[in-house]
Design a protein around this motif. Structure first.
Motif, PDB file in Angstrom:
ATOM      1  N   SER A   1       8.589  28.484  -1.210  1.00 42.09           N
ATOM      2  CA  SER A   1       7.882  27.256  -0.847  1.00 42.09           C
ATOM      3  C   SER A   1       7.760  26.311  -2.042  1.00 42.09           C
ATOM      4  CB  SER A   1       6.497  27.599  -0.304  1.00 42.09           C
ATOM      5  OG  SER A   1       5.833  26.444   0.141  1.00 42.09           O
TER       6      SER A   1
ATOM      7  N   ALA B   1      10.983  24.710  -2.557  1.00 41.05           N
ATOM      8  CA  ALA B   1      11.249  23.768  -1.469  1.00 41.05           C
ATOM      9  C   ALA B   1      10.594  22.412  -1.711  1.00 41.05           C
ATOM     10  CB  ALA B   1      10.789  24.354  -0.140  1.00 41.05           C
TER      11      ALA B   1
ATOM     12  N   PRO C   1      15.583  20.737  -0.544  1.00 44.82           N
ATOM     13  CA  PRO C   1      15.549  21.242   0.834  1.00 44.82           C
ATOM     14  C   PRO C   1      16.143  22.654   0.911  1.00 44.82           C
ATOM     15  CG  PRO C   1      16.361  18.986   0.785  1.00 44.82           C
ATOM     16  CD  PRO C   1      16.307  19.451  -0.637  1.00 44.82           C
ATOM     17  N   ILE C   2      15.466  23.540   1.632  1.00 49.46           N
ATOM     18  CA  ILE C   2      15.885  24.944   1.697  1.00 49.46           C
ATOM     19  C   ILE C   2      15.895  25.447   3.135  1.00 49.46           C
ATOM     20  CG2 ILE C   2      15.196  27.322   1.130  1.00 49.46           C
ATOM     21  CD1 ILE C   2      14.203  26.350  -1.544  1.00 49.46           C
TER      22      ILE C   2
ATOM     23  N   ASN D   1       7.301  24.285   4.498  1.00 48.80           N
ATOM     24  CA  ASN D   1       8.150  23.240   3.918  1.00 48.80           C
ATOM     25  C   ASN D   1       9.590  23.689   3.695  1.00 48.80           C
ATOM     26  OD1 ASN D   1       7.528  24.981   1.856  1.00 48.80           O
ATOM     27  ND2 ASN D   1       7.246  23.379   0.311  1.00 48.80           N
ATOM     28  N   PHE D   2       9.966  24.846   4.270  1.00 43.65           N
ATOM     29  CA  PHE D   2      11.372  25.217   4.323  1.00 43.65           C
ATOM     30  C   PHE D   2      11.655  25.801   5.704  1.00 43.65           C
ATOM     31  CE2 PHE D   2       9.269  29.026   2.717  1.00 43.65           C
ATOM     32  CZ  PHE D   2       9.895  30.074   3.375  1.00 43.65           C
TER      33      PHE D   2
ATOM     34  N   ARG E   1      17.575  18.366   7.405  1.00 36.99           N
ATOM     35  CA  ARG E   1      16.461  18.311   6.446  1.00 36.99           C
ATOM     36  C   ARG E   1      16.799  17.336   5.319  1.00 36.99           C
ATOM     37  NH1 ARG E   1      11.021  20.077   5.589  1.00 36.99           N
ATOM     38  NH2 ARG E   1      11.422  22.102   6.562  1.00 36.99           N
TER      39      ARG E   1
END
Length: 350
Positions: free
Chosen positions: A143, A146, A150-151, A163-164, A320
């Motif tokens: 996280s 990220a 972007p992951i 957030n990923f 993303r």
């Protein structure tokens, strides 16, 4: 004109602005074509790609990095020796090929410190995004990364990720399919061969498959037959551990292996020990890797379509990168592929 006859204009580097001018479009339009962005018309794409071919344009990744985009993504693999992974890579490259993005591969060797170092290097090289396949890092560390890049994590069951993104096969369902296939063939004494290390905890595919095995056995009223046997992966002790498993006086009738990687080794050791498959021991693997379909292997396996996972992960990452912020947790359905290792000549074991 130079002494070699090459003009100054020819020697000047062709830039994205040169392409835009040649095609009669904006720089932003050329950028959209290079990124294979949604909404680009075929007419616009054709004009820009024709100019790219005519001018022999090769984008400068260094310049892109200074502008905030390099059109490269990192692909971080847990280990290159697993025959399932080339299928994932094929899926990733299939999506990237028309987009002008390229993947740069790193291998974490299932070591958290090496994974961390590789991710930091990919961020330093200003890659646009990162696909992690079966990462060993805790969710809070992924996280934090990220926040910088972007992951998408493949083979990482974390429904709390904010957030990923995650892309998974339904591994609990896959394990249940294996158990159900054995039960339908009359087997009751069903064991699971899994990883000996507890590394990876509940978010890993290994642990999810263990959960699915246990739940399916309990649902079938076979709680007393539960048997999870751990073996070390990529270790000199691996085959010895499997030999010890096969020498047990209470050896099971059937074995579900967490991956084809161990299932193929099990078949090999069983042949050495003159344990007949499937007459003495039925076997089902997981991944349906290409080697499973070889006639000499003939391994029943759970198919999670590595190529489909690679395609879905790449499409998710590109969306993303394009600006999507809502987290995505995508799950693919597995299927059972029956071969000779689990079914003896059409005769059920009754």
């Amino acid at each position: 004109m130079s002494e070699t006859g090459e003009s100054t204009a020819t020697r000047e580097r062709v830039t994205i602005r040169t392409v835009a001018a040649h095609a009669g479009v904006s720089v932003a339009a050329v950028s959209k074509v290079l990124r294979n962005a949604y909404g680009v018309s075929e007419s616009l794409r054709g004009r820009v790609e024709a100019s790219i071919d005519t001018l022999n344009y090769r984008p400068s990744r260094t310049a892109r990095g200074l502008r905030g985009s390099t059109f490269t993504i990192g692909l971080l693999l847990v280990d290159i020796r697993n025959p399932f992974l080339p299928e994932v890579i094929d899926g990733v490259n299939g999506v990237l090929a028309p987009s002008h993005y390229r993947a740069m591969i790193g291998v974490g060797e299932a070591k958290t410190h090496l994974e961390t170092t590789l991710i930091e290097s990919m961020i330093d090289y200003k890659m646009d995004g990162l696909i992690m396949v079966a990462p060993r890092l805790p969710s809070e560390i992924i996280s934090r990364f990220a926040e910088q890049i972007p992951i998408v994590a493949v083979g990482y069951h974390d429904p709390t990720a904010k957030n990923f993104d995650t892309v998974n096969c339904d591994d609990q369902k896959g394990a249940a399919l294996a158990v159900q296939a054995f039960i339908e063939r009359g087997y009751r004494k069903i064991s699971m061969l899994t990883l000996g290390s507890r590394e990876g905890h509940k978010v890993s595919v290994v642990r999810q498959r263990e959960i699915g095995y246990r739940q399916a056995m309990e649902a079938a009223g076979l709680t007393a037959e539960l048997d999870v046997h751990g073996v070390p992966v990529f270790s000199p002790d691996r085959e010895d551990s499997i030999r010890a498993f096969l020498r047990r006086p209470d050896r099971p009738e059937a074995v579900f292996c967490w991956s084809d990687l161990d299932a193929v080794t099990l078949l090999n050791v069983a042949a050495e020990m003159e344990v007949r498959v499937p007459e003495d021991l039925a076997v089902i693997g997981y991944d349906n890797s290409p080697v499973a379909a070889l006639s000499l292997i003939n391994l029943s396996s759970i198919d999670q379509s590595g190529r489909a996972l690679g395609v879905l992960a790449t499409e998710t990452l590109l969306s993303r990168i394009e600006g999507r912020t809502a987290p995505a947790a995508l799950v693919c359905a597995p299927s059972f592929i029956a071969r000779g290792s689990s079914f003896n000549g059409g005769t059920l074991k009754l």
